[in-house]
Design a protein around this motif. Structure first.
Motif, PDB file in Angstrom:
ATOM      1  N   ALA A 298      33.841  27.885  32.516  1.00  0.00           N
ATOM      2  CA  ALA A 298      33.630  27.964  33.964  1.00  0.00           C
ATOM      3  C   ALA A 298      34.901  28.402  34.675  1.00  0.00           C
ATOM      4  O   ALA A 298      34.861  29.231  35.599  1.00  0.00           O
ATOM      5  N   ALA A 299      36.042  27.871  34.235  1.00  0.00           N
ATOM      6  CA  ALA A 299      37.312  28.264  34.848  1.00  0.00           C
ATOM      7  C   ALA A 299      37.643  29.716  34.526  1.00  0.00           C
ATOM      8  O   ALA A 299      38.154  30.460  35.383  1.00  0.00           O
ATOM      9  N   ALA A 300      37.355  30.142  33.295  1.00  0.00           N
ATOM     10  CA  ALA A 300      37.614  31.539  32.934  1.00  0.00           C
ATOM     11  C   ALA A 300      36.730  32.489  33.736  1.00  0.00           C
ATOM     12  O   ALA A 300      37.181  33.543  34.198  1.00  0.00           O
ATOM     13  N   GLY A 301      35.462  32.113  33.926  1.00  0.00           N
ATOM     14  CA  GLY A 301      34.574  32.959  34.711  1.00  0.00           C
ATOM     15  C   GLY A 301      34.953  33.025  36.174  1.00  0.00           C
ATOM     16  O   GLY A 301      34.755  34.050  36.836  1.00  0.00           O
ATOM     17  N   ALA A 302      35.515  31.927  36.693  1.00  0.00           N
ATOM     18  CA  ALA A 302      35.933  31.932  38.096  1.00  0.00           C
ATOM     19  C   ALA A 302      37.140  32.835  38.318  1.00  0.00           C
ATOM     20  O   ALA A 302      37.272  33.454  39.383  1.00  0.00           O
ATOM     21  N   GLU A 303      38.024  32.928  37.329  1.00  0.00           N
ATOM     22  CA  GLU A 303      39.222  33.765  37.494  1.00  0.00           C
ATOM     23  C   GLU A 303      38.918  35.234  37.256  1.00  0.00           C
ATOM     24  O   GLU A 303      39.489  36.106  37.908  1.00  0.00           O
ATOM     25  N   ALA A 304      38.038  35.532  36.298  1.00  0.00           N
ATOM     26  CA  ALA A 304      37.678  36.924  36.024  1.00  0.00           C
ATOM     27  C   ALA A 304      36.602  37.350  37.013  1.00  0.00           C
ATOM     28  O   ALA A 304      35.428  36.995  36.877  1.00  0.00           O
ATOM     29  N   GLN A 305      36.969  38.105  38.016  1.00  0.00           N
ATOM     30  CA  GLN A 305      36.064  38.484  39.097  1.00  0.00           C
ATOM     31  C   GLN A 305      35.212  39.708  38.771  1.00  0.00           C
ATOM     32  O   GLN A 305      34.390  40.115  39.592  1.00  0.00           O
ATOM     33  N   ASP A 306      35.386  40.308  37.590  1.00  0.00           N
ATOM     34  CA  ASP A 306      34.661  41.532  37.263  1.00  0.00           C
ATOM     35  C   ASP A 306      33.590  41.316  36.204  1.00  0.00           C
ATOM     36  O   ASP A 306      33.275  42.223  35.424  1.00  0.00           O
ATOM     37  N   TRP A 307      33.019  40.103  36.135  1.00  0.00           N
ATOM     38  CA  TRP A 307      31.919  39.853  35.199  1.00  0.00           C
ATOM     39  C   TRP A 307      30.732  40.752  35.530  1.00  0.00           C
ATOM     40  O   TRP A 307      30.353  40.913  36.689  1.00  0.00           O
ATOM     41  N   GLU A 308      30.151  41.330  34.474  1.00  0.00           N
ATOM     42  CA  GLU A 308      28.949  42.161  34.582  1.00  0.00           C
ATOM     43  C   GLU A 308      29.154  43.318  35.544  1.00  0.00           C
ATOM     44  O   GLU A 308      28.230  43.712  36.254  1.00  0.00           O
ATOM     45  N   GLY A 309      30.357  43.838  35.572  1.00  0.00           N
ATOM     46  CA  GLY A 309      30.646  44.994  36.410  1.00  0.00           C
ATOM     47  C   GLY A 309      30.748  46.262  35.568  1.00  0.00           C
ATOM     48  O   GLY A 309      30.101  46.411  34.533  1.00  0.00           O
ATOM     49  N   GLY A 310      31.578  47.180  36.030  1.00  0.00           N
ATOM     50  CA  GLY A 310      31.770  48.426  35.307  1.00  0.00           C
ATOM     51  C   GLY A 310      32.774  48.275  34.176  1.00  0.00           C
ATOM     52  O   GLY A 310      33.256  47.184  33.874  1.00  0.00           O
ATOM     53  N   THR A 311      33.094  49.416  33.531  1.00  0.00           N
ATOM     54  CA  THR A 311      34.003  49.422  32.391  1.00  0.00           C
ATOM     55  C   THR A 311      35.070  50.483  32.587  1.00  0.00           C
ATOM     56  O   THR A 311      34.747  51.657  32.811  1.00  0.00           O
ATOM     57  N   ARG A 312      36.331  50.069  32.504  1.00  0.00           N
ATOM     58  CA  ARG A 312      37.456  50.997  32.546  1.00  0.00           C
ATOM     59  C   ARG A 312      38.410  50.576  31.428  1.00  0.00           C
ATOM     60  O   ARG A 312      39.432  49.943  31.661  1.00  0.00           O
ATOM     61  N   ILE A 313      38.035  50.930  30.213  1.00  0.00           N
ATOM     62  CA  ILE A 313      38.782  50.469  29.038  1.00  0.00           C
ATOM     63  C   ILE A 313      40.192  51.039  29.042  1.00  0.00           C
ATOM     64  O   ILE A 313      41.170  50.339  28.763  1.00  0.00           O
ATOM     65  N   GLY A 314      40.328  52.315  29.369  1.00  0.00           N
ATOM     66  CA  GLY A 314      41.647  52.945  29.337  1.00  0.00           C
ATOM     67  C   GLY A 314      42.619  52.306  30.305  1.00  0.00           C
ATOM     68  O   GLY A 314      43.765  52.007  29.956  1.00  0.00           O
ATOM     69  N   ASP A 315      42.187  52.063  31.544  1.00  0.00           N
ATOM     70  CA  ASP A 315      43.074  51.452  32.532  1.00  0.00           C
ATOM     71  C   ASP A 315      43.442  50.022  32.154  1.00  0.00           C
ATOM     72  O   ASP A 315      44.585  49.585  32.360  1.00  0.00           O
ATOM     73  N   CYS A 316      42.480  49.274  31.602  1.00  0.00           N
ATOM     74  CA  CYS A 316      42.765  47.891  31.211  1.00  0.00           C
ATOM     75  C   CYS A 316      43.720  47.834  30.030  1.00  0.00           C
ATOM     76  O   CYS A 316      44.601  46.963  29.982  1.00  0.00           O
ATOM     77  N   LEU A 317      43.573  48.739  29.073  1.00  0.00           N
ATOM     78  CA  LEU A 317      44.525  48.784  27.954  1.00  0.00           C
ATOM     79  C   LEU A 317      45.902  49.206  28.434  1.00  0.00           C
ATOM     80  O   LEU A 317      46.917  48.751  27.895  1.00  0.00           O
ATOM     81  N   THR A 318      45.945  50.065  29.431  1.00  0.00           N
ATOM     82  CA  THR A 318      47.247  50.443  30.008  1.00  0.00           C
ATOM     83  C   THR A 318      47.935  49.223  30.618  1.00  0.00           C
ATOM     84  O   THR A 318      49.143  49.014  30.429  1.00  0.00           O
ATOM     85  N   SER A 319      47.181  48.393  31.344  1.00  0.00           N
ATOM     86  CA  SER A 319      47.755  47.177  31.921  1.00  0.00           C
ATOM     87  C   SER A 319      48.226  46.221  30.838  1.00  0.00           C
ATOM     88  O   SER A 319      49.282  45.591  30.977  1.00  0.00           O
ATOM     89  N   PHE A 320      47.460  46.095  29.769  1.00  0.00           N
ATOM     90  CA  PHE A 320      47.861  45.192  28.693  1.00  0.00           C
ATOM     91  C   PHE A 320      49.123  45.699  28.006  1.00  0.00           C
ATOM     92  O   PHE A 320      50.065  44.923  27.758  1.00  0.00           O
ATOM     93  N   ASN A 321      49.168  46.961  27.651  1.00  0.00           N
ATOM     94  CA  ASN A 321      50.340  47.505  26.959  1.00  0.00           C
ATOM     95  C   ASN A 321      51.595  47.447  27.825  1.00  0.00           C
ATOM     96  O   ASN A 321      52.704  47.250  27.314  1.00  0.00           O
TER      97      ASN A 321
END
Length: 420
Positions: A291-314
Motif C-alpha cells: 500500500a505504501a509503495a503504491g501510494a508513492e508510485a503515482q504512475d500505476w497503470e499508466g504509460g510506458t517510457r522504458i528508455g527515460d526511466c532507465l536513463t534516470s536509473f543509470n
C-alpha cells in the motif's frame, strides 16, 4: 487503533476460552504467543476487570504485543473478533468473493486479510456450550467450496492474469514461501582456513614470532565469500499491472527472508517515471508495504517510457546500488514506443554495470511469441537471460537459473529470429 464500539456481553461469556481462541488467531497471523502469555492475559484481564473497553484492549495488547510490526495485526484481529458483530460475514466476504457482505462496501485495510485468514484458516471456534436451544425452523445453508480453490499443481502453471481472487490469494501464499537463493561470490579478501590452497604469510610469520622465530606450522587461507545485491526494476504500466502486483508480493518475501543470500534488495518501479520503493518493502506486513509503495508510485497503470526511466536509473542510482556484482531483474513486456537507439544505449550501460542482467517478460507465455516490437529488439541483445514471468512455475525456474550463470533462457532462440 480501531474505533471503539459498544461491547455486549452474554450472561455466561466464558472469557478464558475466548481469550485462548483470540491468542490462537494471533499466533496464526505471525505474532509469537505461547501458553504462558495466554495465562498471563487471562490473569491480567481478571485483575483489570472487563467493564471498560479501552482497558480491555490495552490489557490484551500489553500481554500479546512486544514488537511494533505486530500492532496493526493485533488491532485488526481484535476488531474482527471482539468488536464487529458481523465479523464472520466480513471475513467470509474476503475468502469467498461470491458472498455479498461488508467487503463490498470498502477496501480491506492493511493486515485485514491476514487477520481474516488467521481467524478462519483451521482455527476452531470457541465452545459456547451445549445449552443453546435448537430452533427447528432454522434453515441451514451449506457452501460447497470444493471448486473455489485450485490445486497447487494447476496454480503453478496458471497465468497470473487468468487467476480468480481466491486463486490469486493462494498463489501469493505460495510465493511467500518461495526462496530466491544465489551462490556467493569469492571476494579478494581472504579468511583463515585449514584446507586452503594459499599460504597466509602474515599469519605464519606472526605465529613464528611467538615461538622465538621458529616456524612450526604454515597458515593457510581461502577467499572469503560474499553475497551480491539484488536490484529489481519492475514495470507498473497498464499492460503489466496485474503481473507487477504479484511480483512485488514475491519480492517482499525475498526482501524479508532471513538467510536468503542477498546482501541487500533494492526495488524500483517505473512506468512514466522511476520510483524507489526499497524502504517500503522492508516493512514486515506485506499489505502495508504494498500500500505504501503504491501510494508513492503515482504512475500505476499508466504509460510506458522504458528508455527515460532507465536513463534516470543509470544517472541517479546505478553507482549507489550496483556495486559489488549486483544481479538485476528487469520485469517488463518491452512495449516501448520511444527512440529505440536511446533505449539501446541505456540497456547497454545497465548491462555493463551489472554482474548479470535477467529479463522477465510475461509475453513469453505465448507459443508464437516473436521479437517484433522495436523495444524488445533494442533490449534483447543486452541481457544475459530472457525468461518468462507469468506464473509461479516461471518464478521457480528463475530461482533455479540463478545458480546456473550460463543459463540464457530463450535469448538464443529469439536472437536467431532477429538475425534471420
Amino acid at each position: 487503533m480501531p474505533e471503539y464500539a459498544p461491547l455486549e456481553l452474554p450472561d455466561d461469556p466464558k472469557l478464558a476460552g475466548n481469550i485462548t481462541h483470540f491468542a490462537r488467531a494471533l499466533r496464526r497471523a505471525g505474532v509469537p504467543i505461547g501458553p504462558g502469555r495466554v495465562i498471563d492475559a487471562i490473569r491480567a484481564v481478571e485483575a483489570a476487570g472487563f467493564t471498560d473497553k479501552r482497558d480491555f484492549y490495552w490489557t490484551l495488547h500489553a500481554c500479546f504485543v512486544n514488537r511494533p510490526e505486530h500492532r496493526l495485526v493485533f488491532a485488526q484481529i481484535f476488531r474482527l473478533y471482539w468488536r464487529d458483530p458481523r465479523y464472520l460475514e466480513h471475513m467470509m466476504s474476503y475468502m469467498i468473493p461470491a458472498v455479498r457482505g461488508v467487503q463490498e462496501d470498502r477496501k480491506a485495510q492493511s493486515a485485514e486479510k491476514r487477520a481474516a485468514e488467521a481467524l478462519l484458516d483451521g482455527a476452531e471456534a470457541p465452545d459456547f456450550g451445549e445449552d443453546v436451544p435448537e430452533n427447528e425452523d432454522t434453515t441451514e445453508i451449506e457452501i460447497d467450496a470444493s471448486l473455489t480453490m485450485s490445486s497447487q499443481e494447476r496454480l503453478r502453471s496458471l497465468d497470473f492474469e487468468q487467476m480468480s481472487t481466491a486463486e490469486m490469494a493462494e498463489a501469493k501464499r505460495m510465493l511467500a514461501r518461495l526462496n530466491l537463493p544465489v551462490p556467493p561470490i569469492l571476494s579478494r579478501r581472504a579468511k583463515a582456513s585449514l584446507t586452503g590452497r594459499r599460504v597466509d604469510a602474515a599469519r605464519t610469520l606472526r605465529a613464528s614470532m611467538r615461538q622465538g622465530g621458529e616456524m612450526h606450522r604454515i597458515a593457510l587461507k581461502e577467499p572469503r565469500p560474499r553475497w551480491p545485491n539484488l536490484v529489481v526494476l519492475c514495470d507498473i504500466s497498464g499492460s503489466m499491472s496485474q503481473y507487477s502486483r504479484v511480483v512485488l508480493h514475491f519480492l517482499h518475501a525475498v526482501a524479508n527472508a532471513k538467510g536468503a543470500g542477498w546482501a541487500k534488495v533494492h526495488a524500483f518501479t517505473f512506468g512514466t517515471r522511476l520510483t524507489n520503493i526499497t524502504r517500503h518493502l522492508r516493512q514486515r506486513d506485506v499489505d502495508a508495504a504494498l500500500a505504501a509503495a503504491g501510494a508513492e508510485a503515482q504512475d500505476w497503470e499508466g504509460g510506458t517510457r522504458i528508455g527515460d526511466c532507465l536513463t534516470s536509473f543509470n544517472r541517479d542510482w546505478s553507482r549507489r546500488v550496483m556495486g559489488q556484482g549486483a544481479v538485476v531483474l528487469l520485469i517488463t513486456d518491452g512495449l516501448d514506443r520511444d527512440d529505440p537507439a536511446a533505449l539501446t544505449r541505456q540497456m547497454e550501460r545497465l548491462h555493463l554495470s551489472a554482474r548479470r542482467l535477467i529479463w522477465l517478460n510475461p509475453l513469453l507465455r505465448w507459443e508464437g511469441f516473436a521479437p517484433k516490437a522495436q523495444g524488445i529488439r533494442a533490449m534483447l541483445p543486452h541481457v544475459d537471460s530472457f525468461r518468462a514471468g507469468h506464473s509461479i512455475a516461471s518464478l521457480e525456474d528463475l530461482a533455479a537459473s540463478l545458480s546456473r550463470p550460463d543459463d540464457m533462457g530463450e535469448k538464443d532462440r529469439l536472437m536467431r529470429l532477429i538475425d534471420s
